[in-house]
Design an enzyme around this catalytic site. Sequence first.
Site, PDB file in Angstrom:
ATOM      1  N   HIS A 180       1.499   0.701  -2.416  1.00 62.25           N
ATOM      2  CA  HIS A 180       0.737   1.951  -2.532  1.00 62.25           C
ATOM      3  C   HIS A 180      -0.361   2.003  -1.463  1.00 62.25           C
ATOM      4  O   HIS A 180      -0.451   2.954  -0.686  1.00 62.25           O
ATOM      5  CB  HIS A 180       0.137   2.039  -3.944  1.00 62.25           C
ATOM      6  CG  HIS A 180      -0.664   3.274  -4.190  1.00 62.25           C
ATOM      7  ND1 HIS A 180      -0.180   4.334  -4.895  1.00 62.25           N
ATOM      8  CD2 HIS A 180      -1.919   3.622  -3.820  1.00 62.25           C
ATOM      9  CE1 HIS A 180      -1.092   5.291  -4.948  1.00 62.25           C
ATOM     10  NE2 HIS A 180      -2.165   4.876  -4.307  1.00 62.25           N
ATOM     11  N   GLU A 181      -1.167   0.943  -1.403  1.00 63.45           N
ATOM     12  CA  GLU A 181      -2.282   0.933  -0.443  1.00 63.45           C
ATOM     13  C   GLU A 181      -1.748   0.874   0.994  1.00 63.45           C
ATOM     14  O   GLU A 181      -2.309   1.496   1.891  1.00 63.45           O
ATOM     15  CB  GLU A 181      -3.218  -0.239  -0.719  1.00 63.45           C
ATOM     16  CG  GLU A 181      -3.889  -0.197  -2.086  1.00 63.45           C
ATOM     17  CD  GLU A 181      -4.604   1.109  -2.375  1.00 63.45           C
ATOM     18  OE1 GLU A 181      -5.111   1.750  -1.423  1.00 63.45           O
ATOM     19  OE2 GLU A 181      -4.656   1.510  -3.544  1.00 63.45           O
TER      20      GLU A 181
ATOM     21  N   HIS B  13      -0.993   4.360   2.091  1.00 64.22           N
ATOM     22  CA  HIS B  13      -2.188   5.093   2.548  1.00 64.22           C
ATOM     23  C   HIS B  13      -2.561   4.667   3.961  1.00 64.22           C
ATOM     24  O   HIS B  13      -2.804   5.486   4.838  1.00 64.22           O
ATOM     25  CB  HIS B  13      -3.387   4.772   1.652  1.00 64.22           C
ATOM     26  CG  HIS B  13      -3.377   5.447   0.318  1.00 64.22           C
ATOM     27  ND1 HIS B  13      -3.212   6.801   0.178  1.00 64.22           N
ATOM     28  CD2 HIS B  13      -3.548   4.961  -0.935  1.00 64.22           C
ATOM     29  CE1 HIS B  13      -3.270   7.101  -1.120  1.00 64.22           C
ATOM     30  NE2 HIS B  13      -3.469   5.995  -1.809  1.00 64.22           N
TER      31      HIS B  13
ATOM     32  N   ASP C 181      -5.327  10.308  -6.288  1.00 65.19           N
ATOM     33  CA  ASP C 181      -4.935  10.789  -4.954  1.00 65.19           C
ATOM     34  C   ASP C 181      -4.495  12.242  -5.025  1.00 65.19           C
ATOM     35  O   ASP C 181      -4.875  13.060  -4.195  1.00 65.19           O
ATOM     36  CB  ASP C 181      -3.762   9.965  -4.410  1.00 65.19           C
ATOM     37  CG  ASP C 181      -4.121   8.506  -4.240  1.00 65.19           C
ATOM     38  OD1 ASP C 181      -5.318   8.213  -4.129  1.00 65.19           O
ATOM     39  OD2 ASP C 181      -3.200   7.680  -4.228  1.00 65.19           O
TER      40      ASP C 181
HETATM   41 ZN    ZN Z   1      -3.896   5.820  -3.814  1.00 68.22          ZN
END
Ligand code: ZN
Length: 386
Positions: free
Chosen positions: A159-160, A163, A235
């Site tokens: 996930h990170e 980003h 988010d």
């Molecule tokens: Zn996030």
Amino acid sequence: MGRHRGAGLGGGHDEREQTLNQLLVEMDGFESNEGVILVAATNRPDVLDPALLRPGRFDRRIVVARPDVKGRLGILKVHTKKTPLGQGVELETIARGTPGFSGADLENLVNEAALLAARADKDRLEMFDFEMAKDKVLMGPERRSMVISDKEKRNTAYHEAGHALVGKMLKHTDPIHKVTIIPRGRALGLTQQLPIEDRLSMSADAANDHIAVMMGGRLAEEIIFGQLTTGASNDIQQATDMARRMVCEWGMSEKLGPLHFGKREAEVFLGRDFNDGGKEYSEQTAIEIDAEVRRIVTENYGRAKQVVLDNLDKLKVLADALLEYETVDGVEIDTLFTGGHLDRKPSTWASAGAKVPPEKRPSPAERPSRPSIFAPPRPLPDPEKA
Ligand code: ZN
């Protein structure tokens, strides 16, 4: 005390308004040669009574905005006056690296750095302490004690990494400061971006890219694991808010044009326009706004998806590095993306957490509840018996 008189539902003769009346009368009584200077501060200039701001009363207004580099350096100097600083500490560098920090943030930064140094038995603050303190102020305290399953950790890492990947690949984004999968504050992981300099305004490109970066996390999870998790709710909210502001406040939608579509919430609170509060636009426009917001978010979702799909190798490299080292900074991401390797020891937290198999974790029901600091409520005395 200086709030607009006659506002709200309380009526016009409460003690607050009487005090304001008296203040206004007293201020009119000052002679210009009496040498009395009256200074007042507010963080709600929008609700001030107009009579306060007339000539002869509070007629000079000084806006105190967030400090710029120079201001931050000055504030740092004030707060480090009594703090022993090591040789290598450059306040200019810290000031340059903390855009958007308020005076209180900077004070907090110095304080946290001092605490970290004291904990390490140092008698002087070093640049390292400031760096750690900055992370703490920016991203919240680390919660290394939290037990997280390998599966969740992998999810968070991808996930990170999503980003960070989209943030790196798009042009109009703020540089990545740090990516971490150590839980901080209420987040399981965090990608922290930090503008190079004080940002006073934002271009439409930057706003679009910001939304795409927000979508990167969810996309990475979706593409790698083929399923969605609840981790992206914040988010999604941020991206939607940004898109709505683009349409309603910044006039960045071609379809709706450079108009402001707002709600009069502030004035309803004031009570000035209690009856005609609410939307300032028709239902038809509301439908168009929603459609535009949806279009902006989905378009950027598509852009982010393309970036992730085109760079799956980089995504994997970064996620693996996060699983190994738990925190990776912007420079290290560049190294990884150009095929380099990180030259440091793997972290202990990531491997320590891995020892606890997920099934061993107590379920919420089994987890011992914390003893309450309050005594159990006593039953009320029975009025019949008394
Ligand atoms: Zn996030």
